[in-house]
Enzyme design. Structure first.
Site, mmCIF file in Angstrom:
data_model
loop_
_atom_site.group_PDB
_atom_site.id
_atom_site.type_symbol
_atom_site.label_atom_id
_atom_site.label_comp_id
_atom_site.label_asym_id
_atom_site.label_seq_id
_atom_site.Cartn_x
_atom_site.Cartn_y
_atom_site.Cartn_z
ATOM 1 N N GLY A 102 2.140 -8.450 1.736
ATOM 2 C CA GLY A 102 3.447 -8.876 1.017
ATOM 3 C C GLY A 102 4.416 -8.118 1.087
ATOM 4 O O GLY A 102 4.108 -6.699 1.083
ATOM 5 N N SER B 117 -1.155 -6.965 -6.270
ATOM 6 C CA SER B 117 -0.768 -5.711 -5.854
ATOM 7 C C SER B 117 -0.161 -5.043 -7.086
ATOM 8 O O SER B 117 0.875 -5.488 -7.507
ATOM 9 C CB SER B 117 0.083 -5.473 -4.647
ATOM 10 N N LYS C 165 1.764 -7.941 8.518
ATOM 11 C CA LYS C 165 2.715 -8.344 8.002
ATOM 12 C C LYS C 165 3.780 -8.906 8.939
ATOM 13 O O LYS C 165 4.221 -7.952 9.983
ATOM 14 C CB LYS C 165 3.412 -7.023 7.317
ATOM 15 N N ASP D 136 -4.097 1.197 -1.915
ATOM 16 C CA ASP D 136 -3.103 1.430 -0.920
ATOM 17 C C ASP D 136 -2.383 2.634 -1.198
ATOM 18 O O ASP D 136 -1.571 2.751 -2.003
ATOM 19 C CB ASP D 136 -2.180 0.052 -0.985
ATOM 20 N N ASP E 36 -1.870 -0.646 7.962
ATOM 21 C CA ASP E 36 -0.720 -1.370 7.467
ATOM 22 C C ASP E 36 0.532 -1.214 8.319
ATOM 23 O O ASP E 36 0.671 -1.706 9.641
ATOM 24 C CB ASP E 36 -0.405 -1.319 6.052
ATOM 25 N N GLU F 15 -5.905 1.463 2.213
ATOM 26 C CA GLU F 15 -4.836 1.117 3.219
ATOM 27 C C GLU F 15 -3.910 2.016 3.468
ATOM 28 O O GLU F 15 -3.342 2.822 2.518
ATOM 29 C CB GLU F 15 -4.193 -0.196 2.372
ATOM 30 N N LYS G 280 -5.296 -4.859 -5.706
ATOM 31 C CA LYS G 280 -4.929 -3.693 -5.156
ATOM 32 C C LYS G 280 -4.028 -2.861 -5.847
ATOM 33 O O LYS G 280 -3.021 -2.876 -6.393
ATOM 34 C CB LYS G 280 -4.130 -4.212 -3.977
ATOM 35 N N LYS H 228 -1.985 0.522 -6.201
ATOM 36 C CA LYS H 228 -0.904 1.613 -5.376
ATOM 37 C C LYS H 228 -1.487 3.058 -5.758
ATOM 38 O O LYS H 228 -1.689 3.158 -7.023
ATOM 39 C CB LYS H 228 0.588 1.332 -5.616
#
Length: 369
Positions: free
Chosen positions: A292, A136, A264, A190, A240, A215, A162, A164
């Site tokens: 995570g 990430s 998660k 995400d 998520d 996400e 991934k 952000k």
């Protein structure tokens, strides 16, 4: 199994580099570790709540308080025996606090499995002995810096990236990464709830880049908005924060709001409920992966076990230890050809290193039965 007591241990660990998302920047990880002690074994759990209630309503001090005042006494005060599946029902009278509950259940489960000599991966139903690892990548102050970071992670062997994103940092960085590294890169984004339904047309601008998924673009309570967005985007919508239980997963799938699910364990109340979320998704043909929360080696070990389940068909956020910490509190998890090995020892399969643990410990508190 009867609990002798539970130790709450507060640790403070600087990150290898600041990690920025749409809800803030983390430079130091303050975490709460739990050690559950029985007559024959002890087990560890990690509370994944952050220092401030930004990602969720839970935060470290609040989790310590609810564990101290309510959750631990509910277990240590029992006159009968206790096993891990009984933890959630025993704590059900207390509303909310899934991250605190998950940490306590994990510590009890770890102790139970160590006593029985059973690895967590086997208990959950894992089918792999190693799992592919994604990374990430946080929001950065420039696209060139982002490209350098992605290049470094790919050189280390990560098989999925991934990014952000947030309003103002989305299409341009995604385009730059895709143009620099090509269409074969497994790439996803995400949003951490940073957008609204009014942003649907803008988010559709991500469709040409062949992303694995987007996400949690909308707030966690907006399942209908996610369902509407899923109909308007070619990019699969992954949930998520919205997935708080197996029932929530089933509802999201039924509404068409989740084409993919990020599991998660801390968010759903523990690894046993996480397995139920996995099973619901598998039954509906929805792929899942393990997310995570900046875990130490204690939480990472358990996440790797979960990521080895059959329905986890996408690489998760189970990065190597050095992605976040220069020095972990367990033996470090190290990438091998883009994969991490699934621990094979009893329970979570790892133990904190005494000197490393002591070096980052801020305080400890013993809660006797």
């Amino acid at each position: 199994m009867k609990l002798t007591g539970v130790e709450l241990r507060r640790v403070r660990m600087p990150l290898a580099a600041p990690f920025r998302t749409s809800f803030g920047t983390t430079q130091v990880r303050e975490a709460l570790l739990l050690r559950a002690v029985t007559a024959d074994a002890e087990g560890w759990g990690e509370c994944v709540a952050l220092s401030d209630p930004l990602y969720s309503s839970e935060y470290v001090d609040g989790c310590a308080d609810v564990l101290r005042r309510f959750l631990v006494p509910a277990l240590t005060g029992r006159r009968d025996g206790l096993d891990a599946p009984a933890v959630a029902p025993a704590l059900s009278a207390f509303r909310g606090h899934p991250m605190a509950k998950a940490a306590l259940e994990t510590a009890v489960l770890d102790a139970e499995l160590r006593e029985r000599g059973v690895p967590l991966a086997r208990e959950l139903g894992a089918v792999r002995d190693r799992v592919p690892c994604g990374v990430s990548v946080g929001i950065m102050d420039s696209v060139p810096r982002l490209l350098d970071a992605v290049a470094g992670y790919l050189d280390e062997g990560y098989v999925r990236v991934k990014l952000k994103i947030e309003p103002g940092w989305d299409i341009a960085p995604v385009r730059a990464v895709r143009e620099r590294f090509g269409d074969d890169l497994l790439l996803q984004v995400d949003a951490n709830t940073a957008y609204t339904r009014a942003d649907a047309r803008h988010l559709a601008g991500l469709d040409p880049f062949g992303l694995l998924l987007i996400e949690q673009p909308l707030p966690e309570d907006d399942l209908l908005g996610h369902a509407e967005l899923a109909r308007r985007l070619r990019t699969p919508v992954c949930l998520d924060e919205s997935i708080t239980s197996a029932r929530a997963a089933a509802d999201a799938i039924a509404l068409g709001a989740a084409g993919v699910v990020n599991i998660k364990p801390g968010r759903v109340g523990g690894y046993l409920e996480a397995r139920r979320v996995h099973d619901v998704c598998v039954a509906h043909g929805v792929p899942v992966w393990c997310g995570g929360m900046l875990e130490t080696g204690v939480g990472r070990a358990a996440n790797v076990a979960l990521a080895a389940l059959p329905g986890c068909t996408l690489p998760g956020d189970t990065s190597a230890s050095d992605r976040y910490y220069r020095d972990d509190i367990t033996a470090p998890f190290t990438l091998d050809a883009g994969h991490l090995p699934v621990p094979t020892g009893p329970g979570i399969g790892v133990d904190p290193l005494p000197d490393a643990l002591e070096a980052v410990t801020v305080r400890t508190e013993w809660l006797p039965a």
